[in-house]
Design an enzyme around this catalytic site. Structure first.
Site, short mmCIF file in Angstrom:
data_model
loop_
_atom_site.label_atom_id
_atom_site.label_comp_id
_atom_site.label_asym_id
_atom_site.label_seq_id
_atom_site.Cartn_x
_atom_site.Cartn_y
_atom_site.Cartn_z
N ASP A 29 46.92 47.57 36.10
CA ASP A 29 46.41 46.99 37.04
C ASP A 29 46.93 47.58 38.28
O ASP A 29 46.49 47.37 39.45
CB ASP A 29 47.12 45.60 37.03
CG ASP A 29 46.75 44.94 35.82
OD1 ASP A 29 45.79 45.15 35.13
OD2 ASP A 29 47.61 43.83 35.13
N GLY A 35 56.22 41.96 35.11
CA GLY A 35 57.16 41.15 34.34
C GLY A 35 58.25 41.60 33.87
O GLY A 35 59.54 41.21 33.74
N THR A 36 57.81 42.90 33.05
CA THR A 36 58.99 43.62 32.56
C THR A 36 60.05 44.20 33.33
O THR A 36 61.39 44.17 33.21
CB THR A 36 58.31 44.80 31.76
OG1 THR A 36 57.34 44.26 30.82
CG2 THR A 36 59.48 45.94 30.95
N GLU A 74 38.57 40.37 37.57
CA GLU A 74 38.76 39.10 36.72
C GLU A 74 39.47 38.01 37.77
O GLU A 74 39.22 37.02 37.47
CB GLU A 74 39.74 39.49 35.61
CG GLU A 74 41.26 39.90 35.94
CD GLU A 74 41.80 39.78 34.52
OE1 GLU A 74 41.65 39.44 33.49
OE2 GLU A 74 43.03 40.82 34.73
N THR A 98 50.94 49.93 34.01
CA THR A 98 49.98 48.90 33.82
C THR A 98 48.63 49.50 34.43
O THR A 98 48.51 50.53 35.30
CB THR A 98 50.23 47.65 34.55
OG1 THR A 98 49.23 46.77 34.96
CG2 THR A 98 50.70 48.04 36.22
N ARG A 152 17.38 43.75 36.46
CA ARG A 152 18.21 42.71 36.63
C ARG A 152 19.43 42.83 37.51
O ARG A 152 19.67 44.13 38.06
CB ARG A 152 18.71 42.77 35.09
CG ARG A 152 17.83 42.00 34.16
CD ARG A 152 18.63 42.12 32.63
NE ARG A 152 17.90 41.40 31.75
CZ ARG A 152 17.65 41.52 30.34
NH1 ARG A 152 18.52 42.52 29.73
NH2 ARG A 152 17.08 41.09 29.53
N ARG A 205 22.79 39.07 34.42
CA ARG A 205 23.56 39.26 33.17
C ARG A 205 24.94 39.39 33.35
O ARG A 205 25.44 40.08 34.36
CB ARG A 205 23.09 40.14 32.18
CG ARG A 205 21.43 40.09 31.76
CD ARG A 205 21.62 38.84 30.59
NE ARG A 205 20.44 39.11 30.00
CZ ARG A 205 19.39 38.18 30.06
NH1 ARG A 205 19.24 37.49 31.19
NH2 ARG A 205 18.25 38.05 29.56
O1 F6P Z 1 48.48 43.56 32.84
C1 F6P Z 1 47.38 44.25 32.16
C2 F6P Z 1 46.50 43.27 31.71
O2 F6P Z 1 45.30 43.95 31.05
C3 F6P Z 1 45.80 42.62 32.92
O3 F6P Z 1 44.67 43.39 33.42
C4 F6P Z 1 45.16 41.15 32.36
O4 F6P Z 1 44.92 40.36 33.04
C5 F6P Z 1 46.04 40.91 31.24
O5 F6P Z 1 47.01 42.12 30.79
C6 F6P Z 1 45.68 40.44 29.80
O6 F6P Z 1 46.80 40.33 29.10
P1 F6P Z 1 46.99 39.87 27.34
O7 F6P Z 1 47.07 41.21 26.59
O8 F6P Z 1 48.05 39.15 27.15
O9 F6P Z 1 45.49 39.08 27.12
#
Ligand code: F6P
Length: 362
Positions: free
Chosen positions: A142, A119-120, A237, A140, A177, A280
């Site tokens: 990510d 985004g940045t 996620e 990041t 588990r 879990r």
């Molecule tokens: O981009 C980094 C990140 O931690 C992602 O892994 C995650 O989906 C998102 O930011 C979470 O964003 P926020 O800090 O806005 O909750």
């Protein structure tokens, strides 16, 4: 000693988007090289693009960027304010881009250095098209930015994710588990794939490979028959089932809202429903973004920072610093614009994972 010649005399620096370990190391890298070697004036901008809109800025002196190499977070603060998006309820500026341009010229900036994710850097590119000089640095956890082999922040988060998977093994074993751990990564599976392999996850689910719960169930049941009464499932996620992948975006959003708080809970429930095994869910969350950067991230962030200072000195604007193999270089700022670098299906680590018997859900 006289300072080296520099095209840039004054620049602003900001950190935007989600924070990560290594931001301060990068700030230190760019500021040290820019001030020691080139005597540039540095303006620190608070809280990402918000600081430019509200003109919340201060001159950074060497003492400000000393002793911050190992510190987590960002000394400048961050926000997810989107200059090209509609104003939020609490924003009284109607035209954020004009406000940014005015602040940029009032401060006498020759360039703006933006440390951030997709985004940045995309915002940086759009601002460059509005006439501002921009240099981007890819950060990041990510690791999903186009144009660079790696982003800083990723390695530290990988260590944290791996340690969590290690720790879950013993408690999963004690209780026989299935423990499902969810890692961040937004729409990309880098963090889960790497941490999953490093931590020896029995199943790794990433968004790039939609999963079939029956395939996971078969794998876990086979492990059980071989005397392994526990399993650790690593879930990104953004992971999705084959069913979710076939849905329209809005239907998927609705389905997810109705089926638990996040991916780990959905997957844990699905596994339980099919196998009857005790499951879990653990969501690691923001722990992955906190604390001191790993040695590798300190090196990468420092190198990206000093490379940015060289670009400033040479007046090579509208570039994003990047890593290619062992070389630090730069790409045009249009390269990452609007894209997400996901894990390619032919990535070697996918095969490595399969070769050691890890189930990828498909
Ligand atoms: O981009 C980094 C990140 O931690 C992602 O892994 C995650 O989906 C998102 O930011 C979470 O964003 P926020 O800090 O806005 O909750």
């Amino acid at each position: 000693m006289a300072a080296n010649k520099s095209v840039t005399k004054t620049f602003g620096v900001l950190t935007a988007g989600g924070d990560c370990p290594g931001l301060n190391a990068a700030i230190r890298g760019v500021c040290r090289a820019a001030s020691d070697r080139y005597e540039m004036k540095i303006i620190g901008i608070a809280n990402g693009f918000r600081g430019l809109i509200d003109e919340d800025t201060r001159v950074l002196e060497p003492a400000d960027f000393s002793g911050i190499l190992t510190r987590g977070g960002t000394i400048l603060g961050s926000s997810r304010v989107k200059p090209f998006g509609a104003p939020d309820k609490d924003e009284d500026v109607t035209d954020k881009v004009s406000a940014i341009k005015e602040t940029y010229s009032r401060l006498g900036l020759d360039c703006l250095v933006v440390l951030g994710g997709n985004g940045t850097n995309t915002t940086g590119y759009k601002l460059s098209r509005e006439g501002l000089n921009i240099i981007g640095l890819p950060k990041t956890i990510d690791n999903d930015i186009f144009g660079t082999d790696k982003t800083f922040g990723f390695d530290s988060a990988l260590d944290i994710g791996t340690e969590a998977i290690d720790r879950l093994h013993s408690t999963a074993q004690s209780h026989s588990r299935v423990i499902v751990i969810e890692l961040m990564g937004h729409k990309a599976g880098w963090l889960s794939l790497y941490a999953g392999v490093a931590g020896g996850g029995d199943v790794i689910l990433i968004p790039e490979i939609p999963y079939d719960v029956k395939v996971i169930a078969d794998h876990l049941e086979k492990r059980f028959r071989y005397g392994k009464t526990f399993s650790v499932v690593v879930v990104a996620e953004g992971a999705m089932s084959v069913k979710e992948a076939a849905m329209e975006k809005k239907d998927r959003k609705k389905y997810r809202q109705e089926n638990g708080p996040s991916a780990a809970y959905r997957v844990a429930r699905e596994i339980h429903d099919v196998t009857g095994m005790e499951t879990r869910a653990t969501v690691l969350g923001y722990v992955q973004r906190g604390g001191t950067p790993s040695a590798s991230d300190r090196i990468l962030a420092t190198s990206f920072g000093t490379a940015a200072a060289e670009l400033l000195a040479e007046g090579q604007y509208n570039r994003m610093v990047s890593l290619h193999g062992n070389d630090i270089g730069a790409v045009d700022l249009s390269v990452p614009e609007g894209k997400v670098k996901t894990v390619p299906h032919d990535h070697y680590l996918i095969n490595t994972a399969k070769d050691v018997g890890t189930c990828l859900g498909a």
